[in-house]
Design an enzyme around this catalytic site. Structure first.
Site, PDB file in Angstrom:
ATOM      1  N   ARG A 160      -9.762 -52.231  -9.543  1.00  0.00           N
ATOM      2  CA  ARG A 160      -9.905 -53.602  -9.046  1.00  0.00           C
ATOM      3  C   ARG A 160      -9.493 -54.643 -10.077  1.00  0.00           C
ATOM      4  NH1 ARG A 160      -9.944 -50.343  -6.209  1.00  0.00           N
ATOM      5  NH2 ARG A 160     -11.443 -49.676  -4.616  1.00  0.00           N
ATOM      6  N   SER A 244     -16.847 -56.074  -0.617  1.00  0.00           N
ATOM      7  CA  SER A 244     -17.721 -55.606  -1.706  1.00  0.00           C
ATOM      8  C   SER A 244     -17.768 -56.664  -2.800  1.00  0.00           C
ATOM      9  CB  SER A 244     -17.196 -54.286  -2.273  1.00  0.00           C
ATOM     10  OG  SER A 244     -17.235 -53.277  -1.286  1.00  0.00           O
ATOM     11  N   GLU A 366     -16.658 -58.806  -8.044  1.00  0.00           N
ATOM     12  CA  GLU A 366     -15.269 -58.495  -7.712  1.00  0.00           C
ATOM     13  C   GLU A 366     -14.457 -59.731  -7.342  1.00  0.00           C
ATOM     14  OE1 GLU A 366     -13.172 -55.576  -4.467  1.00  0.00           O
ATOM     15  OE2 GLU A 366     -14.918 -54.825  -5.526  1.00  0.00           O
TER      16      GLU A 366
END
Length: 374
Positions: A160, A244, A366
């Site tokens: 990520r 998420s 994130e």
């Protein structure tokens, strides 16, 4: 005046001082370089699915990337190279590939957002990551002020992350705007890539490594994501989220052994991601220390498990807040209606504090934050 709440999946954020919508690559280049020449930073927005914008909005120019186009630019030995404009919907690209029997990104079905944002985050799900298919990006480079083709190997693609991502609002390692991406996919006669994720294999009723009709894999992935509120649906308030919110932490194997035996963990390759910050229990002050450069073998943990075991359940919200943990998935923070960015951030800080206090692991967000204190 259009607000960022209308343009982001979290449905929060104030207005931008100026807004430019770029529908062609020339318009995108002109809009961005104009702001750069003025000595300012544009806020470049694609699908708005991985960003938390402050309630005061953005005191500058918002550049909305609305370019479109998917083109086959090469094919050889069962491999097909596609060039995709940055504003193209990511899921539209997956659907395009699946309709043509091209494998490699089918497990990434249903991920919201634009193709230009994909490499920045190195999107991934159900055993696939964009890094496995990405060949290069066409980057409008701020340092040089022109378009350059950057191979995927130079993007620092990890879990990520990439050199293009703004971490915690900080400047990226390489400042620029993705104009298009090149992805190489496999023509395997309509079959998928080998299924590489246990939950997906279980839902499909097959063993890991099995190839299936690619449309079956896409359909099952969409069903799994929908069950978690991870497919945008105006009728489902759980989808008013950034997906998420926290990444799965990477820790040393020795630290992982200190966790309860039922804590999910997966060994990872040495270069997969940076270590999570780990602090001794009882020493958590809310401050995030620098991670150590020394580590033994590394293990990925489940952020969702850590959140749940710290006592935070699905649907949880702070008193009086309109931000809540999704009723379907503890990794998603949702806007139940009229939430502010401050409420989302406060809930995220609370989750981070609880996990830190319980397990000594500092969860990392994130999404990209814009004018939000965290």
């Amino acid at each position: 005046m259009t607000t960022l709440a209308e343009l982001t999946t979290l449905r929060v954020g104030g207005p931008a001082a100026h807004t430019v919508t770029a529908t062609t690559r020339d318009e995108l280049i002109h809009a961005v370089t104009t702001v750069w020449h003025e000595g300012d930073d544009p806020f470049v927005l694609g699908g708005g699915s991985n960003v938390l914008v402050g309630d005061d909005g953005y005191d500058g120019t918002l550049v909305r990337v609305a370019t479109r186009g998917i083109e086959q630019v090469g094919a050889a030995s069962g491999r097909v190279l596609l060039r995709v404009e940055a504003g193209e919907s990511w899921d539209d690209l997956v659907a395009y590939a699946v309709d043509r029997g091209l494998a490699g990104i089918e497990a990434l079905s249903g991920i919201p957002g634009s193709c230009g944002a994909g490499p920045i985050q190195n999107i991934g799900a159900y055993g696939q990551e964009l890094s496995a298919s990405l060949v290069a990006v066409e980057l409008l480079d701020r340092e040089h002020g022109d378009l350059v083709r950057v191979p995927a190997s130079e993007l620092g693609l990890g879990y990520r992350t990439s050199v293009l991502k703004r971490h915690g609002g900080e400047a990226p390692v390489r400042d620029g705007v993705v104009v298009s991406i090149d992805v190489e996919l496999t023509d395997a006669g309509g079959l998928s890539a080998p299924v590489a994720y246990p939950q997906l294999a279980s839902s499909l009723g097959v063993e890991l490594g099995t190839r299936l009709p690619i449309a079956d894999v896409r359909r099952t992935v969409l069903e799994l994501r929908r069950s978690k509120g991870m497919v945008l649906d105006p009728a489902d308030p759980d989808t008013s989220s950034a997906g998420s919110f926290f990444t799965n932490p990477i820790v040393s194997e020795s630290f992982a052994r200190s966790l309860p035996a039922d804590a999910p963990r997966w060994p990872i390759a040495d270069d997969d991601a940076d270590d999570a910050v780990v602090i001794p229990l009882g020493e958590w002050t809310g401050e995030v220390p620098r991670p150590s450069l020394e580590h033994d073998a590394r293990v990925k943990l489940s952020a969702a498990w850590l959140i749940e075991r710290s006592g935070i359940r699905r649907g949880f919200r702070l008193p009086g807040s309109r931000a809540a943990i999704s009723s379907k998935h503890t990794l998603a923070l949702t806007n139940t209606g009229g939430a502010t960015a401050d409420e989302i951030a406060a809930l995220a800080r609370y989750v981070q504090m609880r996990v830190g206090a319980e397990f000594g692991v500092v969860l990392q967000p994130e999404p990209v934050f814009v004018n939000v204190e965290f």
